[in-house]
Design a protein around this motif. Structure first.
Motif, PDB file in Angstrom:
ATOM      1  N   PRO A   1      -2.656  84.331  -9.564  1.00 34.91           N
ATOM      2  CA  PRO A   1      -3.138  84.135 -10.937  1.00 34.91           C
ATOM      3  C   PRO A   1      -2.172  83.315 -11.767  1.00 34.91           C
ATOM      4  O   PRO A   1      -0.966  83.295 -11.525  1.00 34.91           O
ATOM      5  N   LYS A   2      -2.719  82.637 -12.765  1.00 28.04           N
ATOM      6  CA  LYS A   2      -1.893  81.907 -13.715  1.00 28.04           C
ATOM      7  C   LYS A   2      -1.328  82.867 -14.756  1.00 28.04           C
ATOM      8  O   LYS A   2      -1.819  83.979 -14.935  1.00 28.04           O
ATOM      9  N   GLY A   3      -0.303  82.412 -15.442  1.00 26.76           N
ATOM     10  CA  GLY A   3       0.195  83.149 -16.591  1.00 26.76           C
ATOM     11  C   GLY A   3       1.121  84.294 -16.283  1.00 26.76           C
ATOM     12  O   GLY A   3       1.409  85.108 -17.175  1.00 26.76           O
ATOM     13  N   LEU A   4       1.617  84.410 -15.049  1.00 24.59           N
ATOM     14  CA  LEU A   4       2.605  85.450 -14.740  1.00 24.59           C
ATOM     15  C   LEU A   4       3.980  84.919 -15.132  1.00 24.59           C
ATOM     16  O   LEU A   4       4.614  84.180 -14.384  1.00 24.59           O
ATOM     17  N   ALA A   5       4.418  85.289 -16.303  1.00 24.75           N
ATOM     18  CA  ALA A   5       5.658  84.727 -16.839  1.00 24.75           C
ATOM     19  C   ALA A   5       6.870  85.314 -16.139  1.00 24.75           C
ATOM     20  O   ALA A   5       6.892  86.495 -15.762  1.00 24.75           O
ATOM     21  N   ASN A   6       7.881  84.487 -15.941  1.00 25.52           N
ATOM     22  CA  ASN A   6       9.157  84.951 -15.418  1.00 25.52           C
ATOM     23  C   ASN A   6       9.951  85.649 -16.515  1.00 25.52           C
ATOM     24  O   ASN A   6       9.694  85.468 -17.711  1.00 25.52           O
ATOM     25  N   GLU A   7      10.906  86.446 -16.111  1.00 22.62           N
ATOM     26  CA  GLU A   7      11.832  87.053 -17.061  1.00 22.62           C
ATOM     27  C   GLU A   7      12.882  86.014 -17.447  1.00 22.62           C
ATOM     28  O   GLU A   7      13.476  85.381 -16.584  1.00 22.62           O
ATOM     29  N   ARG A   8      13.068  85.842 -18.734  1.00 25.53           N
ATOM     30  CA  ARG A   8      13.980  84.808 -19.204  1.00 25.53           C
ATOM     31  C   ARG A   8      15.357  85.389 -19.492  1.00 25.53           C
ATOM     32  O   ARG A   8      15.529  86.180 -20.405  1.00 25.53           O
ATOM     33  N   HIS A   9      16.309  84.973 -18.695  1.00 23.30           N
ATOM     34  CA  HIS A   9      17.706  85.348 -18.902  1.00 23.30           C
ATOM     35  C   HIS A   9      18.543  84.087 -18.752  1.00 23.30           C
ATOM     36  O   HIS A   9      18.350  83.318 -17.804  1.00 23.30           O
ATOM     37  N   SER A  10      19.447  83.883 -19.656  1.00 24.65           N
ATOM     38  CA  SER A  10      20.308  82.710 -19.579  1.00 24.65           C
ATOM     39  C   SER A  10      21.319  82.885 -18.450  1.00 24.65           C
ATOM     40  O   SER A  10      21.515  83.982 -17.910  1.00 24.65           O
ATOM     41  N   PHE A  11      21.969  81.782 -18.109  1.00 23.92           N
ATOM     42  CA  PHE A  11      22.992  81.835 -17.061  1.00 23.92           C
ATOM     43  C   PHE A  11      24.116  82.786 -17.449  1.00 23.92           C
ATOM     44  O   PHE A  11      24.629  83.541 -16.620  1.00 23.92           O
ATOM     45  N   ALA A  12      24.494  82.761 -18.729  1.00 22.77           N
ATOM     46  CA  ALA A  12      25.563  83.649 -19.194  1.00 22.77           C
ATOM     47  C   ALA A  12      25.153  85.117 -19.076  1.00 22.77           C
ATOM     48  O   ALA A  12      25.976  85.979 -18.721  1.00 22.77           O
ATOM     49  N   GLU A  13      23.889  85.430 -19.374  1.00 23.45           N
ATOM     50  CA  GLU A  13      23.419  86.808 -19.250  1.00 23.45           C
ATOM     51  C   GLU A  13      23.455  87.266 -17.798  1.00 23.45           C
ATOM     52  O   GLU A  13      23.782  88.425 -17.515  1.00 23.45           O
TER      53      GLU A  13
ATOM     54  N   ALA B   1       9.211  86.379  -5.242  1.00 27.93           N
ATOM     55  CA  ALA B   1       8.064  86.906  -4.507  1.00 27.93           C
ATOM     56  C   ALA B   1       7.866  88.400  -4.740  1.00 27.93           C
ATOM     57  O   ALA B   1       6.737  88.864  -4.986  1.00 27.93           O
ATOM     58  N   GLN B   2       8.947  89.182  -4.677  1.00 24.59           N
ATOM     59  CA  GLN B   2       8.800  90.627  -4.816  1.00 24.59           C
ATOM     60  C   GLN B   2       8.387  91.012  -6.229  1.00 24.59           C
ATOM     61  O   GLN B   2       7.555  91.905  -6.427  1.00 24.59           O
ATOM     62  N   ALA B   3       8.947  90.320  -7.219  1.00 21.91           N
ATOM     63  CA  ALA B   3       8.567  90.595  -8.598  1.00 21.91           C
ATOM     64  C   ALA B   3       7.103  90.231  -8.839  1.00 21.91           C
ATOM     65  O   ALA B   3       6.401  90.895  -9.603  1.00 21.91           O
ATOM     66  N   THR B   4       6.629  89.177  -8.169  1.00 17.91           N
ATOM     67  CA  THR B   4       5.230  88.779  -8.303  1.00 17.91           C
ATOM     68  C   THR B   4       4.312  89.810  -7.654  1.00 17.91           C
ATOM     69  O   THR B   4       3.254  90.149  -8.203  1.00 17.91           O
ATOM     70  N   ALA B   5       4.698  90.311  -6.500  1.00 22.06           N
ATOM     71  CA  ALA B   5       3.902  91.357  -5.850  1.00 22.06           C
ATOM     72  C   ALA B   5       3.784  92.578  -6.758  1.00 22.06           C
ATOM     73  O   ALA B   5       2.712  93.193  -6.861  1.00 22.06           O
ATOM     74  N   TYR B   6       4.858  92.916  -7.417  1.00 22.96           N
ATOM     75  CA  TYR B   6       4.842  94.041  -8.356  1.00 22.96           C
ATOM     76  C   TYR B   6       3.891  93.770  -9.520  1.00 22.96           C
ATOM     77  O   TYR B   6       3.135  94.632  -9.938  1.00 22.96           O
ATOM     78  N   ALA B   7       3.890  92.540 -10.019  1.00 24.47           N
ATOM     79  CA  ALA B   7       3.119  92.215 -11.212  1.00 24.47           C
ATOM     80  C   ALA B   7       1.621  92.172 -10.949  1.00 24.47           C
ATOM     81  O   ALA B   7       0.821  92.511 -11.834  1.00 24.47           O
ATOM     82  N   ILE B   8       1.201  91.770  -9.749  1.00 31.90           N
ATOM     83  CA  ILE B   8      -0.222  91.600  -9.489  1.00 31.90           C
ATOM     84  C   ILE B   8      -0.869  92.847  -8.902  1.00 31.90           C
ATOM     85  O   ILE B   8      -2.100  92.889  -8.761  1.00 31.90           O
ATOM     86  N   ALA B   9      -0.079  93.857  -8.585  1.00 29.69           N
ATOM     87  CA  ALA B   9      -0.634  95.066  -7.982  1.00 29.69           C
ATOM     88  C   ALA B   9      -1.031  96.078  -9.052  1.00 29.69           C
ATOM     89  O   ALA B   9      -0.463  96.087 -10.152  1.00 29.69           O
ATOM     90  N   PRO B  10      -2.008  96.941  -8.763  1.00 27.41           N
ATOM     91  CA  PRO B  10      -2.333  98.029  -9.687  1.00 27.41           C
ATOM     92  C   PRO B  10      -1.117  98.924  -9.889  1.00 27.41           C
ATOM     93  O   PRO B  10      -0.251  99.023  -9.005  1.00 27.41           O
ATOM     94  N   PRO B  11      -1.008  99.596 -11.018  1.00 31.90           N
ATOM     95  CA  PRO B  11       0.184 100.386 -11.319  1.00 31.90           C
ATOM     96  C   PRO B  11       0.543 101.415 -10.253  1.00 31.90           C
ATOM     97  O   PRO B  11       1.721 101.635  -9.978  1.00 31.90           O
ATOM     98  N   ASP B  12      -0.473 102.038  -9.633  1.00 28.94           N
ATOM     99  CA  ASP B  12      -0.176 103.087  -8.666  1.00 28.94           C
ATOM    100  C   ASP B  12       0.118 102.548  -7.267  1.00 28.94           C
ATOM    101  O   ASP B  12       0.368 103.322  -6.346  1.00 28.94           O
ATOM    102  N   ARG B  13       0.098 101.217  -7.102  1.00 24.98           N
ATOM    103  CA  ARG B  13       0.353 100.640  -5.786  1.00 24.98           C
ATOM    104  C   ARG B  13       1.468  99.604  -5.812  1.00 24.98           C
ATOM    105  O   ARG B  13       1.637  98.841  -4.861  1.00 24.98           O
ATOM    106  N   ARG B  14       2.210  99.555  -6.873  1.00 29.23           N
ATOM    107  CA  ARG B  14       3.230  98.520  -7.004  1.00 29.23           C
ATOM    108  C   ARG B  14       4.367  98.695  -6.006  1.00 29.23           C
ATOM    109  O   ARG B  14       4.870  97.710  -5.454  1.00 29.23           O
TER     110      ARG B  14
END
Length: 324
Positions: A179-191, A112-125
């Motif tokens: 919005p659609k297309g907000l990709a998650n950050e891909r990190h493996s379990f080992a990472e 949720a928090q990462a999504t809020a960051y992604a959809i907000a304007p740069p100066d309001r993230r």
């Protein structure tokens, strides 16, 4: 105010209210289920184990799923699990339902928090992330005491029914408004496990563990402590929860508000190759992310790169918790 941030905050409110109100309702649940308060504490134990063990696993599994789908699935599963708790009459099944609820809760919280960051304007993230966190703060300060009042006067099942309705409603609105297309950050379990090898992470986890051991165990049974040890009436339980909530909200309000702007998902988007050494700053520019001004149509979408942080010293452990 952006409706999308409001619905994310509502989801955070529902999730935090559930976890905050349960200790106040444990005696009532134990009485109805025919178990002791200590045995009713299995609801907390199952939640804690499921939440902690599933966090890196569920995040890795959903790393290839876009954030809107992740949030909608998490919130709907959370709501249906809370509804199951309100309807079931077998204690073991209620415990199992709360374990499922915990998995959905960790998936929502980490996204949720990462999504809020992604959809907000740069100066309001930073403010966007803080607004979502405010939903959780209000749940502790107001939602939990109100839920306790309802639960103690009209039955604990009503409280969980309301929580389920809030979660399902917010999940459906997310499906329509995010919005659609907000990709998650891909990190493996080992990472994700590799984060534990970075300097300072082990110490930070140990401090968090010691703090949690001092704070949470007494809080689980504070309702019994209020009535049996302090000899207060049952009606005093919501008042104790309200005072604790006000203290928590006051502490949150006194925290620096600019911390969110520095410790953000983009600022901690580090791969194993470009992770800075301890004490160094993450200064690489994050990729552009789409955002839309609130209340406007899709034609206003545009790509905008986030500002480059200059002195970011976020803990690398945030790769574990910020987003799957």
């Amino acid at each position: 105010m952006d409706v999308r941030l409001i619905v994310l905050a509502l989801g955070a409110f529902a999730g935090t209210m559930e976890s905050a109100v349960l200790p106040g309702l444990l005696p009532a649940i134990g009485t109805e289920m025919g178990v002791t308060v200590a045995q009713a504490g299995l609801l907390v134990f199952a939640y804690s184990v499921a939440y902690s063990l599933s966090a890196p696993i569920i995040s890795s599994l959903f790393s290839s799923v876009d954030r809107r789908t992740t949030l909608v699935v998490a919130e709907l599963v959370f709501g249906l699990s809370a509804l199951a708790m309100a309807l079931l009459h077998v204690f073991d099944l209620i415990v199992a339902a709360r374990a499922v609820l915990a998995v959905a809760a960790v998936l929502f919280t980490s996204t949720a928090q990462a999504t809020a960051y992604a959809i907000a304007p740069p100066d309001r993230r930073g403010r966007a992330v803080g607004f979502v966190v405010t939903g959780a703060t209000l749940a502790v300060a107001l939602g939990a005491p109100a839920g306790a009042v309802l639960g103690l006067n009209y039955g604990w099942r009503l409280t969980f029914g309301i929580i389920a309705a809030l979660a399902v409603a917010s999940g459906l609105v997310m499906a329509l408004r995010l919005p659609k297309g907000l990709a998650n950050e891909r990190h493996s379990f080992a990472e994700r496990l590799a984060v534990l090898k970075q300097p300072g992470v082990g110490l930070a986890l140990m401090i968090s563990l010691i703090t949690a051991l001092g704070v949470f165990p007494p809080g689980i049974y504070f309702a019994s402590l209020t009535t049996d040890v302090m000899h207060m009436d049952v009606a005093g339980i919501p008042l104790v929860m309200l005072s604790a909530g006000i203290g928590s909200a006051s502490a949150s309000a006194s925290s620096p508000s600019d911390g969110w702007a520095a410790c953000t998902p983009a600022a901690t988007r580090l791969s194993r190759r470009d992770t800075p050494s301890s004490g160094s700053a993450a200064t690489s520019s994050p990729p552009a992310t789409p955002w839309r001004a609130p209340g406007r149509g899709r034609s206003t979408w545009r790509d905008s790169a986030a500002p480059t942080p200059t002195t970011t010293t976020c803990s690398p452990i945030q790769r574990w918790t910020w987003s799957p």
